[in-house]
Scaffold this active site. Structure first.
Site, PDB file in Angstrom:
ATOM      1  N   LYS A  15       0.912  -1.073  -0.091  1.00  0.00           N
ATOM      2  CA  LYS A  15      -0.037  -0.136   0.039  1.00  0.00           C
ATOM      3  C   LYS A  15       0.905   1.368   0.184  1.00  0.00           C
ATOM      4  O   LYS A  15       0.743   2.232  -0.734  1.00  0.00           O
ATOM      5  CB  LYS A  15      -0.961  -0.099   1.370  1.00  0.00           C
ATOM      6  CG  LYS A  15      -2.041  -1.054   1.106  1.00  0.00           C
ATOM      7  CD  LYS A  15      -3.052  -0.819   2.095  1.00  0.00           C
ATOM      8  CE  LYS A  15      -3.927  -1.960   2.251  1.00  0.00           C
ATOM      9  NZ  LYS A  15      -5.385  -1.994   1.199  1.00  0.00           N
TER      10      LYS A  15
ATOM     11  N   HIS B   5     -13.556   2.814   5.021  1.00  0.00           N
ATOM     12  CA  HIS B   5     -13.568   1.520   5.215  1.00  0.00           C
ATOM     13  C   HIS B   5     -14.998   0.849   4.868  1.00  0.00           C
ATOM     14  O   HIS B   5     -15.837   1.022   5.462  1.00  0.00           O
ATOM     15  CB  HIS B   5     -13.150   1.042   6.792  1.00  0.00           C
ATOM     16  CG  HIS B   5     -13.049  -0.560   6.752  1.00  0.00           C
ATOM     17  ND1 HIS B   5     -13.665  -1.113   7.917  1.00  0.00           N
ATOM     18  CD2 HIS B   5     -12.872  -1.490   5.788  1.00  0.00           C
ATOM     19  CE1 HIS B   5     -13.405  -2.416   7.754  1.00  0.00           C
ATOM     20  NE2 HIS B   5     -12.926  -2.869   6.569  1.00  0.00           N
TER      21      HIS B   5
HETATM   22  P1  NAD Z   1      -8.481  -8.759  -3.278  1.00  0.00           P
HETATM   23  O1  NAD Z   1      -7.239  -9.847  -3.195  1.00  0.00           O
HETATM   24  O2  NAD Z   1      -9.687  -9.318  -3.714  1.00  0.00           O
HETATM   25  O3  NAD Z   1      -8.091  -7.591  -4.457  1.00  0.00           O
HETATM   26  C1  NAD Z   1      -6.767  -6.796  -4.335  1.00  0.00           C
HETATM   27  C2  NAD Z   1      -6.531  -6.629  -5.868  1.00  0.00           C
HETATM   28  O4  NAD Z   1      -5.706  -5.488  -5.956  1.00  0.00           O
HETATM   29  C3  NAD Z   1      -6.210  -7.670  -6.772  1.00  0.00           C
HETATM   30  O5  NAD Z   1      -7.442  -7.591  -8.028  1.00  0.00           O
HETATM   31  C4  NAD Z   1      -4.826  -7.363  -7.306  1.00  0.00           C
HETATM   32  O6  NAD Z   1      -4.616  -7.724  -8.494  1.00  0.00           O
HETATM   33  C5  NAD Z   1      -4.645  -5.681  -7.216  1.00  0.00           C
HETATM   34  N1  NAD Z   1      -3.585  -5.139  -6.939  1.00  0.00           N
HETATM   35  C6  NAD Z   1      -2.399  -5.932  -6.479  1.00  0.00           C
HETATM   36  N2  NAD Z   1      -1.435  -5.107  -6.471  1.00  0.00           N
HETATM   37  C7  NAD Z   1      -1.818  -3.725  -7.093  1.00  0.00           C
HETATM   38  C8  NAD Z   1      -1.179  -2.568  -7.287  1.00  0.00           C
HETATM   39  N3  NAD Z   1      -0.011  -2.354  -7.024  1.00  0.00           N
HETATM   40  N4  NAD Z   1      -2.070  -1.764  -7.818  1.00  0.00           N
HETATM   41  C9  NAD Z   1      -3.375  -1.908  -8.284  1.00  0.00           C
HETATM   42  N5  NAD Z   1      -4.004  -3.154  -7.842  1.00  0.00           N
HETATM   43  C10 NAD Z   1      -3.205  -4.164  -7.313  1.00  0.00           C
HETATM   44  O7  NAD Z   1      -8.702  -8.024  -2.017  1.00  0.00           O
HETATM   45  P2  NAD Z   1      -9.924  -7.207  -1.459  1.00  0.00           P
HETATM   46  O8  NAD Z   1     -11.020  -8.295  -0.649  1.00  0.00           O
HETATM   47  O9  NAD Z   1     -10.696  -6.568  -2.458  1.00  0.00           O
HETATM   48  O10 NAD Z   1      -9.249  -6.292  -0.368  1.00  0.00           O
HETATM   49  C11 NAD Z   1      -8.759  -5.156  -0.634  1.00  0.00           C
HETATM   50  C12 NAD Z   1      -8.517  -4.198   0.515  1.00  0.00           C
HETATM   51  O11 NAD Z   1      -9.899  -4.008   0.984  1.00  0.00           O
HETATM   52  C13 NAD Z   1      -7.619  -4.879   1.591  1.00  0.00           C
HETATM   53  O12 NAD Z   1      -6.967  -3.773   2.248  1.00  0.00           O
HETATM   54  C14 NAD Z   1      -8.712  -5.283   2.423  1.00  0.00           C
HETATM   55  O13 NAD Z   1      -8.265  -5.486   3.896  1.00  0.00           O
HETATM   56  C15 NAD Z   1      -9.887  -4.261   2.559  1.00  0.00           C
HETATM   57  N6  NAD Z   1     -11.381  -4.943   2.655  1.00  0.00           N
HETATM   58  C16 NAD Z   1     -11.587  -6.166   2.165  1.00  0.00           C
HETATM   59  C17 NAD Z   1     -12.830  -6.541   2.414  1.00  0.00           C
HETATM   60  C18 NAD Z   1     -13.625  -7.818   2.363  1.00  0.00           C
HETATM   61  O14 NAD Z   1     -14.531  -8.331   2.560  1.00  0.00           O
HETATM   62  N7  NAD Z   1     -12.777  -8.688   1.245  1.00  0.00           N
HETATM   63  C19 NAD Z   1     -13.842  -5.661   3.421  1.00  0.00           C
HETATM   64  C20 NAD Z   1     -13.355  -4.444   3.547  1.00  0.00           C
HETATM   65  C21 NAD Z   1     -12.008  -3.931   3.416  1.00  0.00           C
END
Ligand code: NAD
Length: 263
Positions: free
Chosen positions: A76, A119
């Site tokens: 990040k 969030h």
């Molecule tokens: P995920 O793994 O489904 O998706 C992450 C995406 O980011 C992937 O498609 C990946 O290819 C992409 N990525 C990787 N490196 C990158 C870069 N340098 N630039 C742009 N994109 C890039 O993860 P998620 O579940 O969508 O979670 C993402 C964030 O949201 C995390 O911080 C997580 O903690 C937070 N979050 C998740 C949830 C949930 O229920 N899954 C809920 C609230 C918050």
């Protein structure tokens, strides 16, 4: 108003759909081809409103950039450093981190006055709550603007403190951790725990919910909360969950988690 979302995974896609459904132009950036392909259906559903890119736009003059890349502090930080040169003044930069320090993520950035946590919860199109996490450097105008934007798309934003797991993920931790402990010990199966909790009125049992969230994401959040609170035993991460992550059984998004899913 227009929105740029970094990361088109579970959350990036859902947040993009939320804005597109309110006719707000939204662009997504994801370096991963498979992730971009999964957005195709959405871009067909919202032509001229929702676009996906394989490279980062060189001019970032959007109203807000929402970061939704994996829950990894260094990644990040790299992403936030990487956009610095392209950001127009006034752009709000929001992180969707679940449990990382928003202060820590903003440290040293030239735009930390415009940096804030938004969030969202999964699925963002359906769950109204959004925790809004300002740091001590976030301008009050950015907080006000954040609340207004989120309300304009039907969300219920609540200001939360920048503490590990904020409010919801901290309070919810035992729901996952205790359920995992019971199953690790062999006392009970995931199905039974889910049936009981759902029977009690919870919308989803902990295992079905972990599959929806992403077992890797849920595990990373537990690790961050545990570390951030200086390792209290009650939040100790689960080896069973670590094993699932190592096996690549990450939940619905890959078709296999605690349960199996048809593609
Ligand atoms: P995920 O793994 O489904 O998706 C992450 C995406 O980011 C992937 O498609 C990946 O290819 C992409 N990525 C990787 N490196 C990158 C870069 N340098 N630039 C742009 N994109 C890039 O993860 P998620 O579940 O969508 O979670 C993402 C964030 O949201 C995390 O911080 C997580 O903690 C937070 N979050 C998740 C949830 C949930 O229920 N899954 C809920 C609230 C918050």
């Amino acid at each position: 108003m227009k929105v740029l979302i970094l990361g088109a995974g579970t959350m990036g896609r859902g947040i993009a759909e939320l804005f597109a459904a309110h006719a707000i132009p939204v662009e997504l950036y994801d370096p991963n081809e498979a992730a971009r392909l999964r957005v195709q259906e959405l871009s067909e559903k919202y032509p001229n409103i929702l676009q996906i890119h394989s490279t980062l736009p060189r001019t970032i003059d959007h109203t807000v950039v929402i970061e939704a890349v994996p829950e990894d502090f260094d990644l990040k930080r790299q992403v936030f450093g990487g956009i610095e040169a392209y950001l127009s003044p006034e752009v709000i930069v929001a992180t969707n981190t679940s449990a990382l320090s928003v202060h820590g993520l903003s440290q040293g950035l030239s735009y930390k006055g415009r940096f804030i946590g938004w969030h969202f919860f999964n699925p963002p199109t359906r769950l109204p709550l959004v925790e809004v996490i300002p740091t001590q450097h976030t301008a009050s105008q950015v907080v006000e603007q954040s609340l207004a934007i989120l309300r304009s798309v039907g969300k219920v934003p609540v200001i939360a403190p920048d503490l590990p797991g904020f409010i919801v993920n901290r309070v919810a931790r035992p729901y996952y951790v205790e359920a995992l402990r019971l199953v690790e010990r062999g006392d009970v199966s995931p199905e039974v725990v889910d049936q009981l909790m759902e029977g009690l009125g919870f919308r989803m049992g902990p295992f079905r919910l972990m599959d929806l969230i992403g077992i890797d994401v849920n595990h990373a959040v537990t690790q961050r909360v545990w570390e951030g609170l200086f390792y209290p035993g009650r939040f100790r991460p689960s080896w069973l969950q670590a094993q699932k992550v190592a096996a690549g059984h990450l939940g619905r998004k890959v078709g296999q988690g605690f349960y199996s899913y048809e593609k």
